[in-house]
Scaffold this active site. Structure first.
Site, short mmCIF file in Angstrom:
data_model
loop_
_atom_site.label_atom_id
_atom_site.label_comp_id
_atom_site.label_asym_id
_atom_site.label_seq_id
_atom_site.Cartn_x
_atom_site.Cartn_y
_atom_site.Cartn_z
CB SER A 123 2.64 -4.04 7.11
OG SER A 123 1.73 -3.80 8.17
CG HIS A 144 5.24 -3.43 3.22
ND1 HIS A 144 6.05 -4.25 3.97
CD2 HIS A 144 4.70 -2.53 4.10
CE1 HIS A 144 5.97 -3.88 5.24
NE2 HIS A 144 5.17 -2.84 5.34
CD GLU A 156 8.72 -6.58 2.57
OE1 GLU A 156 9.45 -7.44 3.10
OE2 GLU A 156 7.59 -6.29 3.03
CG ASN A 194 6.68 -7.07 9.23
OD1 ASN A 194 7.49 -6.63 10.02
ND2 ASN A 194 5.78 -6.32 8.63
#
Length: 503
Positions: A123, A144, A156, A194
């Site tokens: 991540s 991810h 992802e 993120n």
């Protein structure tokens, strides 16, 4: 469709929470699954834990007993990496350390066949950097998943600099075949979620550090006015302050300490004090059976004015006019002027204006800013920030007005952009910047933010509603208030604003 065939075995290396979750997803999709962990006995324990979760699914009626037995028969703990030789996909979920991951994949490269897809669930690390240690980096991708992997739909699919398109497509199609909602993105710090989500935490922390409002009030305003499922303080307590701060710091350092991603000193102090959130029993809030829950600031009841005068267009707050009329309050119409665009004049002479990036104290006349709402009709709370020129009687009129519309009122300090507005402006800017830099397309960005972090609206769509022109204008004003570069609109936002202006 080029999804991995169900007859192909999937290996998961690393049997912590994420590893077990990914293994369960592949298992439920119908694949044989092999579990490996470097620590002796952990793979077997993980297999037992997955079996227990399958038992609970049977108890809840989501799985038949026969399906449970068939799934358990496909799950095999491996005692060595060599036992992963025949797998069609290997997903890694080990420590977030670059050298550890690189060595693991170098070892795997000597074991698996040439057509085996290699994937990392990282991540925070660069997919490109992990693949840089491989002889054949083209078959390496990021997959991810979000925790808990069996429940959350988003995956992802990250292409590193050397990832072959065929490998990325196969990974995407496989995730989709597993019942997930995959999104494609390039290898960029934080990927989509993120990266784009940083302002949701950062602006709340900045407001707290400036003592604009306390955590409970900021959380309540973002939930009850902004429409977010959780506020940033309660969410970081759930995630873990150490985890959230580490991701923030990693993204900031990966962007060469760009001021837009600057971490929070207040959060650093929280981590240093080991107040990590729910898992430690204390974070921004205390946890436990007897722990008191802080209440947001809520103003006491005040008398609503009998009539108000509206000047100019309220744009994003236009729905307030209908609510005011429905509350039985008279609405007169004045003339908007350059000094008073889009305002609601109260009988006492003060003006209510939607937060615009400036402090209410910057206005020449008594001004009260109110915050942006996702939906003013559905919102149950609104924040108000009065300038120092607003007298108590006029401010009580403002409080009474919103209370008459069925809203709780939180009074905060005179912060430029307030709470919801500046958070949303920054989310829009970060999202458009990611699209402009081809990290992902607009649809995938919005999908990722809605599914990955439960935003009520994708930031690209939110930007369309507000218009890029007004978002850029607000951020320019905010940047003047904080001349550090943190709030300077991205070039992608500026280009979108120009396109809208001349379309």
């Amino acid at each position: 469709m080029t999804a991995l065939e169900l007859s192909s075995a999937v290996a998961v290396v690393g049997t912590g929470t994420m590893g077990q979750g990914i293994a369960q997803v592949a298992l439920m999709a119908g694949h044989p699954v092999r579990l490996y962990d470097a620590a002796p006995g952990r793979a077997g324990a993980a297999a037992d834990a997955i079996g227990s979760r399958l038992d609970r699914l049977v108890e809840k009626g989501r799985l038949t007993a026969d399906e449970r037995e068939a799934a358990a028969a496909r799950l095999t703990p491996a005692e060595s990496l060599a036992e992963l030789a025949g797998c069609g996909l290997v997903v890694e979920a080990v420590l977030e350390q670059l050298d550890v991951k690189q060595r693991l994949f170098q070892d795997l490269e000597e074991i698996v066949t040439e057509d085996c897809l290699l994937a990392t669930n990282t991540s925070s690390l660069s997919v490109t950097a992990i693949a840089g240690a491989l002889r054949v980096p083209g078959r390496f991708v990021g997959l991810h998943f979000f925790n808990p992997a069996p429940l959350l739909p988003l995956v992802e699919v990250v292409s590193g600099f050397a990832t072959d398109e065929t490998a990325a497509t196969r990974a995407y199609d496989t995730a989709q075949a597993w019942g997930k909602t995959p999104v494609r993105c390039a290898d960029s710090p934080g990927f989509i979620v993120n990266r784009v989500a940083r302002p949701f935490y950062a602006e709340a922390l900045r407001l707290y550090e400036e003592r604009v409002a306390d955590p409970a009030t900021i959380d309540a305003v973002l939930r009850e006015c902004g429409g977010f499922r959780m506020g940033p303080f309660e969410l970081t307590d759930l995630i873990g302050q150490d985890v959230n701060e580490a991701v923030t710091r990693s993204v900031w350092e990966s962007f060469f300490q760009d001021p837009k991603f600057t971490p929070s000193l207040a959060q650093r102090r929280l981590v240093e004090s080991r107040r990590l959130g729910r898992k430690s029993g204390q974070g921004w809030y205390a946890y436990g059976d007897d722990a008191p829950r802080p209440e947001p600031h809520t103003a006491g009841p005040e008398q609503a004015p009998q009539a108000v005068t509206v000047h100019g267009e309220l744009f994003a707050a236009d729905a307030l006019l209908g609510l005011i009329r429905e509350a039985g309050i008279g609405v007169g119409h004045g003339t908007g002027t350059p000094s008073h665009p889009g305002s609601i004049e109260l009988p006492g002479g003060a003006r209510l204006e939607l937060a615009d990036g400036m402090s209410p104290d910057a206005a020449a006349e008594p001004t009260i800013h109110f915050d942006l709402a996702l939906d003013y009709r559905a919102a149950t709370r609104v924040a108000l920030a009065p300038s120092s020129r607003v007298g108590e009687p006029a401010f009580k009129e403002a409080i009474g007005l919103f209370q008459a519309l069925g809203k709780k009122v939180s009074v905060i300090g005179p912060a430029p952009g307030m709470i919801v507005a500046r958070t949303v402006w920054m989310l829009v800017d970060f999202a458009l910047d990611a699209v402009g830099r081809e990290v992902a397309d607009a649809e995938d960005v919005d999908t990722a933010m809605r599914l990955g972090v439960n935003y009520p609206l994708g930031p690209i769509e939110w930007g369309r509603r507000l218009t890029a022109y007004r978002v850029a204008e607000a951020l320019d004003l905010l940047s003047d208030e904080y001349p550090t570069g943190r709030y300077a609109p991205s070039q992608a936002l500026r280009r979108q604003a120009v396109r809208e202006e001349y379309s």
